[in-house]
Design a protein around this motif. Structure first.
Motif, PDB file in Angstrom:
ATOM      1  N   THR A  67      -2.552 -24.616  -4.362  1.00  8.96           N
ATOM      2  CA  THR A  67      -1.934 -25.568  -3.442  1.00  8.96           C
ATOM      3  C   THR A  67      -2.614 -26.930  -3.524  1.00  8.96           C
ATOM      4  OG1 THR A  67      -1.366 -23.738  -1.957  1.00  8.96           O
ATOM      5  CG2 THR A  67      -1.322 -25.977  -1.029  1.00  8.96           C
TER       6      THR A  67
ATOM      7  N   PRO B 108      -1.308 -21.296   1.346  1.00 11.28           N
ATOM      8  CA  PRO B 108      -1.497 -22.717   1.670  1.00 11.28           C
ATOM      9  C   PRO B 108      -2.959 -23.142   1.717  1.00 11.28           C
ATOM     10  CG  PRO B 108       0.235 -21.788   3.038  1.00 11.28           C
ATOM     11  CD  PRO B 108      -0.379 -20.640   2.299  1.00 11.28           C
TER      12      PRO B 108
ATOM     13  N   ARG C 282       5.261 -22.030   4.422  1.00 11.19           N
ATOM     14  CA  ARG C 282       4.384 -23.190   4.494  1.00 11.19           C
ATOM     15  C   ARG C 282       3.248 -23.001   5.500  1.00 11.19           C
ATOM     16  NH1 ARG C 282       2.389 -27.059   1.372  1.00 11.19           N
ATOM     17  NH2 ARG C 282       1.852 -28.956   2.517  1.00 11.19           N
TER      18      ARG C 282
END
Length: 667
Positions: free
Chosen positions: A167, A215, A263
């Motif tokens: 990420t 994430p 997310r």
């Protein structure tokens, strides 16, 4: 190269990227010998008569099309990397704007069909390259500042791929068979420092693949592919390498795909056929492990998807009777809407831009080779980025298929795509039956490339069947050819031959069967089981005996293939394979056979072709053999693909078009 939900473009680009090179130039004419096309030194030619030089000129328009496939978006600019071909092989090009000039970046003898930008500034990208089609792909870093390529992996006879960026964009995770050549372990590396490479996780088996980073970059999502009907998903701690099961057990036969963190990191989006015949998009709550279907109202496979960088929208593609439909789903409301304005065809490679509300994808159709498009999620506008050349062929001239249906031996309905030649061809038309590989594949209405020549210039009808075992029709259908049911799919072709005989416009006495890989096995099986009902056959990288195939295919894929075909170490299965092997039934073949093989094929080794050619030669019937020393599982280089095409045109003209028609009814 990108996330595992993306389809690879190598096969599409290799089949649809023709261009003649010096190796294919006609040999000089002499008073005694007409000009012919000389095979390159890399080609082994056996039994194939000299090919007149005029053939290259006659078919040229059908060998000069090219295709373009999406590789990656630039992380900050509205530009992209694509794979296309201007020489002998597809390479990576930069495309700075829609319909802009294609600037070639890589220049290798081997095809380069995928690339992944460094996701922060785009100062370099990672690509994979093998040698001679051996599929031992190595990872390289291409630095845009100086155009240099740096080897990142070991450079040996190992498979390295499945690159997924963290990420934060400072590391990659990838899979490799480096440890023992069979097991696909997981590695982590900072590509700017290859010495940082470390093995994170040792696994057993060749079906492992990374799908996403969390994430916070503390976890990986890891998939284990066991068969088209069964897979599992795991969570992996990046610090310790500890693996925790998330979805799938040894007892169930559920297939999972995609696997992307939401997310907020609280859930995972997947595709799964749990509780359904088809792959559906679903959401997994990581706290409760509850799986919630998101596309339960769509009775088709969700083939792939990508989550926007802000986590608000999912782009996903369904396979609806062979054609694709692109949808956008709001992750908040979980409502999906189809995207208007996408050309009808087969969509692949959906990928969101990292900093824009725009998703790109590739589309192929019967009248257009693979090209790149995008859609703006905010306004819905569809933009075309590439328009690949057809080699001078008018798109409107090219045939579009009709979906046809027939009943097989057990009453089950089988379907296929039927391409009719132009109306100027009168009388009963000869037929080519082209069987897909896999076997977990599916024939779909994509660009036919060179095959258009048979339709448009020779008046040959072409049928692409989807026999039992094909994907796209539900998980029950895909299981119908497993194990000792293998020959039931061959009987589906027998039923197709019955259907052809009932069509007033088709000539059942002039049928050629062809196929590649598993389709090559099917070709050989049809040639032995229905010898009197076909007039010739073309086998491309096909299996001639599953026992010898499973013994000699590369070790990293052997157990995966045993799940589909059966385990040859079981005496009953071994005996079954011996009974059905085309090699052991080759004495039944009296019709001409053409066998095409790559010398470096790691999937179906060339020994499968060589033993079949040697055996059929004993029958005294014509046998043609073509082997490329610098190819693997199918021909990816244009000079080789062109020579294969020239030879096949000669074979079709001699043994299909000029086949003697019986005066009595076809049995």
């Amino acid at each position: 190269m990108r996330r595992s939900s993306r389809r690879l473009l190598a096969a599409t680009l290799a089949l649809a990227t023709p261009l003649a090179l010096a190796a294919q130039n006609p040999a000089p004419a002499t008073p005694a010998t007409p000009a012919t096309i000389a095979p390159g030194e890399n080609l082994v030619v056996d039994g194939i008569p000299p090919i007149p030089a005029s053939v290259a000129a006659e078919v040229r328009r059908y060998t000069e099309s090219r295709a373009a496939g999406l590789a990656d978006w630039h992380p900050t600019r509205r530009e992209m990397l694509i794979a296309t071909r201007f020489g002998n092989t597809p390479q990576i090009h930069r495309l700075a704007m829609p319909m802009g000039a294609r600037t070639q970046l890589t220049f290798f003898d081997e095809p380069i069909t995928d690339a992944s930008y460094e996701p922060r500034t785009g100062r370099f990208f990672i690509f994979s390259k093998d040698v001679g089609g051996n599929e031992f792909g190595q990872l390289y870093r291409y630095d845009l500042a100086d155009g240099r390529s740096t080897l990142l992996t070991d450079g040996g006879r190992t498979q390295n791929g499945n690159v997924v960026w963290s990420t934060r964009g400072d590391r990659i995770a990838y899979s490799s068979t480096r440890r023992n050549g069979s097991d696909r372990d997981v590695y982590v590396m900072d590509p700017t420092n290859p010495r940082s490479d470390r093995r994170l996780l040792e696994v057993q088996g060749g079906g492992w693949f990374v799908t996403d980073w969390s994430p916070d970059d503390r976890q990986l999502l890891l998939g284990e592919f066991l068969s088209v009907n069964q897979s599992r998903i795991y969570l992996v701690d990046v610090a310790s390498g500890r693996r925790t099961p998330l979805l799938g057990t040894e007892r169930d036969t559920v297939a999972y795909g995609g696997a992307r963190f939401s997310r907020d990191g609280r859930g995972v989006y997947i595709t799964t056929d749990a509780g359904s015949e088809f792959q559906r998009l679903a959401y997994v709550d990581l706290a409760t492990r509850r799986v919630t279907p998101l596309t339960a109202d769509i009775d088709w496979d969700v083939e792939e998807f990508d989550l926007s960088r802000d986590g608000r929208t999912i782009a996903f593609v369904t396979n609806e009777a062979g054609a694709s439909r692109l949808y956008l789903m709001d992750t908040g409301t979980r409502r999906a809407r189809p995207v208007a304005g996408v050309p009808t065809g087969v969509v692949s490679g959906v990928l969101w831009h990292r900093s824009r509300p725009e998703v790109a994808f590739s589309v192929s159709s019967a009248r257009s080779p693979n090209d790149v498009y995008s859609v703006n999620a905010a306004g819905g506008a569809v933009t075309r980025w590439t328009e690949s050349e057809l080699g001078g062929l008018p798109a409107a001239q090219l045939a579009e298929p009709t979906l046809v249906r027939w009943k097989s031996f057990d009453g089950r309905e089988i379907t296929g795509f039927y391409y009719r030649p132009p109306r100027r061809f009168t009388g009963k038309r000869p037929v080519v039956v082209n069987i897909h590989g896999g076997p977990e594949g599916q024939s779909r209405p994509v660009f036919l490339g060179r095959t258009n020549y048979y339709l448009e210039e020779l008046g040959v009808a072409v049928i692409f069947p989807n026999v039992r075992g094909s994907t796209g029709y539900g998980k029950t259908f895909v299981k119908l050819d497993n194990g000792m049911k293998r020959e039931e799919s061959v009987k589906d072709i027998g039923a197709l031959l019955d259907w052809i005989a009932q069509q007033p416009e088709l000539d059942a006495s002039r049928v050629m069967v062809t196929g590649g890989s598993y389709g090559g096995y099917m070709t050989l099986a049809v040639a032995t089981n229905y010898n009197t009902r076909i007039c010739c056959s073309v086998d491309v990288v096909g299996v001639s005996n599953f026992n010898t195939f499973l013994q000699n295919t590369e070790s990293y894929r052997r157990d995966l293939r045993r799940v589909e075909y059966g385990d040859e170490r079981d005496p009953a299965m071994h005996d079954f394979f011996e009974r059905i092997a085309p090699l052991n039934n080759a004495g039944k073949i009296s019709k001409p056979l053409f066998v095409v093989q790559g010398g470096n094929d790691p999937r179906v080794p060339r020994t499968e072709a060589e033993q079949m050619v040697a055996r059929v030669k004993q029958n005294g019937s014509p046998v043609w053999y073509l082997m490329a020393k610098d190819e693997g599982h199918g021909f990816r280089k244009k000079n080789n693909a062109d020579f294969q095409f020239y030879a096949t045109v000669g074979f079709v003209r001699r043994y299909l078009l000029e086949a003697e028609r019986p005066t009595a009814a076809v049995p």
